[in-house]
Design an enzyme around this catalytic site. Structure first.
Site, PDB file in Angstrom:
ATOM      1  N   HIS A  67       0.829  -1.206   0.000  1.00  0.00           N
ATOM      2  CA  HIS A  67       0.000   0.000   0.000  1.00  0.00           C
ATOM      3  C   HIS A  67       0.864   1.257   0.000  1.00  0.00           C
ATOM      4  O   HIS A  67       0.861   2.029  -0.951  1.00  0.00           O
ATOM      5  CB  HIS A  67      -0.953  -0.011   1.204  1.00  0.00           C
ATOM      6  N   HIS A  69      -4.379   0.945  -6.449  1.00  0.00           N
ATOM      7  CA  HIS A  69      -4.609   1.543  -5.130  1.00  0.00           C
ATOM      8  C   HIS A  69      -6.008   1.217  -4.624  1.00  0.00           C
ATOM      9  O   HIS A  69      -6.195   0.920  -3.435  1.00  0.00           O
ATOM     10  CB  HIS A  69      -4.404   3.055  -5.168  1.00  0.00           C
ATOM     11  N   ASN A 117      -6.667  -0.648  -1.036  1.00  0.00           N
ATOM     12  CA  ASN A 117      -6.962   0.368  -0.021  1.00  0.00           C
ATOM     13  C   ASN A 117      -8.381   0.298   0.521  1.00  0.00           C
ATOM     14  O   ASN A 117      -8.596   0.280   1.735  1.00  0.00           O
ATOM     15  CB  ASN A 117      -6.709   1.768  -0.576  1.00  0.00           C
ATOM     16  N   ILE A 153      -6.488   9.089  -0.730  1.00  0.00           N
ATOM     17  CA  ILE A 153      -6.713   8.799   0.693  1.00  0.00           C
ATOM     18  C   ILE A 153      -5.740   7.713   1.117  1.00  0.00           C
ATOM     19  O   ILE A 153      -5.223   6.979   0.261  1.00  0.00           O
ATOM     20  CB  ILE A 153      -8.165   8.357   0.968  1.00  0.00           C
TER      21      ILE A 153
END
Length: 918
Positions: free
Chosen positions: A576, A768, A772, A918
């Site tokens: 991540h 992502h 995520n 984010i």
């Protein structure tokens, strides 16, 4: 509060200063105009007059310079034309009282032309100056008009220019106010032509920087195609955003530069000393430089400032109000949740563990929803108790976590081996599993330091387990049914250091897990190896298999928990943070430093860079920093970022970050030219890979068409000096520690550029999203995915073994994070899993990009891309209903939706944003 230049007032109104102010030159003429009258600048080659609605006031309103303002004014009069401008200014969503008063005053100043000056620059060269022709600076005027757009206010400006002025290619903007202005866009109407100048940028006050801003029209062009009149401005604008490695950055600036990670720790505090990341010893991608004061010179560590201080990011990279509110709400929720356990810990001087599963269940809404008006009383009393009670009564949504998707329909799914295996293919971290190609498994670590290289998962162990499925080991290899999750080499060098931590102690092993893919379509764990560093008389390799007696059953559960804990740490710190957030940052910095806003590649990448620098800066401030949430709540503790650096050194390769290449590297796919993406999956029911390849293909189709459109000449890639400088800087500055690696792709052809850009857009969007937005749906239930464990598995000679035999459930629960650790990490996971209301999604790219392009052919590419993603969503929904696909559908099983393109805002476990926001 505002005016940067001297202004004289009299009975007739406010004086207006107009001069060619980019850069600022001595004032050539001054106009005084009544407040009530509309002003427009008129440029005439011979008359040099200012036209006003009331011509009677001209004698007292106009003061002329003794010489013409521009060379073309000295030439023969050829007639003039009127050019209109609509200037859209972004409104602030929330303002303090003082800001509101200031805002009203600023509106007044804008109405009379003292807020902003604009100046047109033609694409044509003025033969007398050798630069692009320029209009006079013109004030932006009038009372604001909201129109149908609640976010913007409209103002106007009117230019009168020679009929042969040429097409406007740039606008110079000067902000006269004392505060910044967010410019949405400027629309120029020149006869029948409408020209868009997209902004979406903050214009600094002239008080902060006398240099104005350059806004280019929306039409993209390569450097070689830049109109002569604005070529110099293109180069100037690029130079203005490049840092030189010196000075502390100011909040209003938009300077992009590189630095190492030297701001994670504080060398003045013994427990906060952290090594610098970036360099031969600990290689790492570079971050955006802020230039804060050094608190030590050996090593050179930057000050972290006060807790309330925010780290610098270029002004246009900061969160907008909606995003900022969403992020802040998550932080507040974390605070509210932690109040009660913090108080309990303070009163008892103990951070308490979970003692039964009902303690965990209390963290969620379950079936009880309190009304917002129903009071909550902590019973603490006094001022402090009243304060806490007041916070607790703010609202129910701030006090209860939603039940995570993994247990919403089946509270016991996490216990089953099938679910453990399914999450390796369809969970939040489906990117580490690989095909087992041979036995014995061998370590690459130095045997003198880390013991025998051969794994304890021998052929005999695996053959015995495979036999339970009616298959020999040879058959399993031949049919490609054995898979491996291997964190041994990554973690073993850190195990002793982690297990020796005194503050917030935690215990870990280096783990290997072997899975078997059954004919029924289920991936099941066969055996787990947990390793500690060897001692002179023991290799410290422990093998666990699922058995049928109670003791083996509980040992197996604890072994799986340790694998999950390792998986959570590697997921957060490597897959991540490192492989998406940190690796993307140099691409963004280089794009802004080397590619003009006019460059087609800049325009293509722009939506995929939104908010990334800001969220990364916030992570350095409070997530990955020394003593931050990642260190306190994840297994590696204070060694978290060192582990991330080690992974970058040993495994990160740009050419392997694309999905097809990564799948082939892990043996999860085979190259096959007949397949759409050139690869065929080894496990067809691999939801992350199967859905990801659909997204990858759509992205590649878009990029391929786009690149061919702008680089139709085969030589144009190599001759594009901005593009070549961009790629060179990514390799040699952004990823400096990897600059000499032979695997960096060349950039000579359209195909090269297509592969590079597809990689970047995939990482920022699909990759992502996949790793995520499932953090809370899978990790929000602590037993399913503990982020750390506080005990090793007891062996027969250990003092804790007897307690384990008496109460294995307590041994399991007391190994999990404490209640305070759990609520902290749940708050972070929930915040990171939340789509904000202003999220921009990949499927809506056509709407976002429409404002950048007036080329209908390019707009068609984005429309086709959105249509492809609509079809992808239909395919994924269809797959999730296919009962043959056991990793997607089943009783109580949440469908795999992490790569569905669309999503409402909130924690949804689906949706692909354009960028790492984010």
């Amino acid at each position: 509060m505002f005016i940067a230049s001297p202004v004289k007032t009299n009975l007739y109104g406010v004086g207006l200063v107009r001069s060619p102010a980019f850069p600022v030159h001595p004032r050539r003429l001054q106009h005084r105009v009544p407040l009530s009258r509309q002003v427009r600048a008129v440029i005439s080659r011979e008359e040099k007059a200012v036209d006003q609605e009331d011509e009677k006031s001209i004698n007292r309103s106009v003061v002329y310079s003794s010489s013409p303002a521009f060379p073309w004014q000295r030439s023969k009069y050829t007639g003039t034309k009127t050019v209109m401008a609509v200037v859209k200014i972004r409104k602030k969503m929330r303002e303090k009282l003082t800001e509101r008063l200031g805002h009203q005053f600023e509106l007044l100043m804008k109405a009379v032309g003292q807020g902003m000056l604009v100046q047109l620059v033609s694409e044509d060269i003025d033969p007398e100056t050798g630069s692009g022709r320029r209009s006079l600076e013109t004030p932006v005027l009038g009372l604001p008009k909201a129109r149908n757009d609640p976010r913007n206010l409209e103002f106007t400006a009117t230019f009168t220019v020679p009929t042969d002025f040429g097409k406007p290619g740039a606008i110079l903007v000067t902000n006269l106010l004392s505060s910044e202005i967010c410019l949405s866009e400027i629309i120029i109407r020149d006869g029948s032509d409408t020209i868009l100048f997209p902004g979406n940028t903050w214009i600094h006050s002239r008080n902060d920087n006398p240099e104005g801003r350059i806004i280019f029209r929306s039409q993209p062009c390569l450097p070689s195609q830049t109109p002569a009149g604005i070529k110099e401005l293109r180069e100037k604008d690029l130079r203005s955003v490049r840092g030189n490695g010196k000075g502390e950055r100011k909040p209003h600036e938009r300077i992009y530069d590189y630095d190492v990670y030297n701001d994670l720790g504080d060398p003045r505090k013994k427990d906060r000393v952290r090594p610098i990341l970036g360099g031969p010893e600990r290689p790492y991608p570079r971050r955006c430089r802020s230039g804060r004061t050094l608190v030590s010179r050996d090593p050179p560590c930057e000050s972290r400032g006060k807790d309330k201080d925010e780290f610098y990011v270029p002004r246009d990279e900061e969160f907008e109000d909606i995003k900022r509110d969403t992020f802040t709400a998550g932080r507040l929720k974390a605070l509210f949740h932690n109040l009660v356990p913090s108080i309990a810990a303070a009163l008892s001087n103990l951070d308490i563990p979970f003692t039964c599963f009902s303690d965990i269940d209390k963290l969620y809404k379950c079936d009880i929803v309190l009304r917002p008006t129903e009071p909550k009383d902590t019973g603490l009393g006094g001022f402090f108790g009243s304060f806490v009670d007041g916070i607790l009564n703010v609202g129910e949504t701030l006090l209860k976590y939603d039940t995570p998707a993994v247990i919403k329909s089946d509270r016991f799914a996490w216990l089953r081996d099938n679910e453990f295996g399914r999450q390796a293919l369809a969970g939040v971290n489906p990117v580490n599993i690989e095909l087992l190609k041979e036995l014995p498994i061998r370590s690459k670590l130095d045997p003198d330091m880390y013991g025998p290289q051969e794994s304890a998962l021998t052929e005999e162990v695996i053959a015995k387990e495979v036999l339970h499925y009616g298959m020999t080991l040879e058959q399993a290899f031949e049919e490609k049914r054995l898979f491996l999750l291997d964190y041994h080499d990554m973690l073993l060098p850190f195990v002793d250091k982690i297990n020796s931590l005194k503050e917030d102690p935690r215990k870990t092993y280096a783990s290997r897990t072997i899975f078997f893919y059954s004919k029924a379509g289920a991936l099941r764990p066969l055996a787990i190896e947990l390793s500690l560093p060897p001692t002179p008389d023991n290799d410290n390799k422990f093998v666990y298999v699922h058995g049928h007696d109670a003791t083996t059953h509980w040992m197996w559960k604890l072994a799986k928990a340790h694998v999950c804990s390792n998986d959570a740490g590697v997921h957060q710190l490597v897959n991540h943070w490192l492989r998406t957030h940190a690796s993307m940052e140099p691409y963004i910095i280089a794009t802004n430093r080397q590619l003009s806003i006019m460059h087609p590649v800049y325009k293509l990448l722009h939506p995929h860079m939104r908010y990334t620098l800001e969220i990364n800066a916030r992570a350095r401030k409070s997530l990955i920093n020394g003593g931050g949430i990642i260190e306190s709540c994840f297994t590696p503790g204070k060694y978290s970022m060192e582990l991330s650096s080690a992974a970058y050194k040993s495994m990160w390769r740009f050419d392997m970050e694309g999905l097809p290449a990564d799948l082939v590297r892990r043996g999860m796919a085979e190259e096959d030219a007949s397949e759409e993406c050139g690869v065929k999956l080894v496990i067809e029911d691999y939801p992350y890979a199967a859905d990801g390849l659909l997204i990858w293909k759509a992205i590649k189709n878009l990029v391929e068409s786009y690149v061919k459109h702008f680089y139709s000449d085969p030589k144009s890639i190599a001759s594009d000096f901005e593009l070549q400088a961009w790629w060179d800087e990514i390799k040699n500055k952004g990823h400096y520690d990897k600059k000499d690696e032979p695997w960096w792709p060349k950039l000579n052809t359209a195909q090269d550029l297509t592969e590079i850009l597809t990689n970047m857009i995939w990482i920022a969007s699909g990759q992502h999203a996949a790793i995520n937005f499932g953090q809370y749906p899978f990790g929000g239930y602590v037993p399913n995915r503990p982020t750390l464990l506080r005990k090793l598995i007891p062996q027969e000679n250990d003092p804790e073994y007897e307690m384990f035999m008496r109460n294995p459930q307590y041994s399991f629960l007391s190994s999990l994070p404490t209640q305070l650790q759990a609520t902290k990490v749940m708050a972070v996971q929930e915040t990171l899993s939340t789509h904000s209301a202003d999220e921009e999604y990949l499927i809506d790219l056509k709407e976002n990009q429409r404002r950048w392009f007036q080329d209908e052919e390019v707009v068609k590419y984005f429309s086709k891309f959105s249509e492809e993603l609509e079809e992808v969503e239909k395919k994924i929904n269809k797959r999730n209903k296919d009962k043959k696909l056991k990793n997607r559908t089943g009783a109580g099983m949440p469908p795999y939706e992490l790569l569905l393109p669309t999503s409402p805002h909130g924690v949804t476990g689906r949706g692909i944003p354009n960028s790492i926001s984010i």
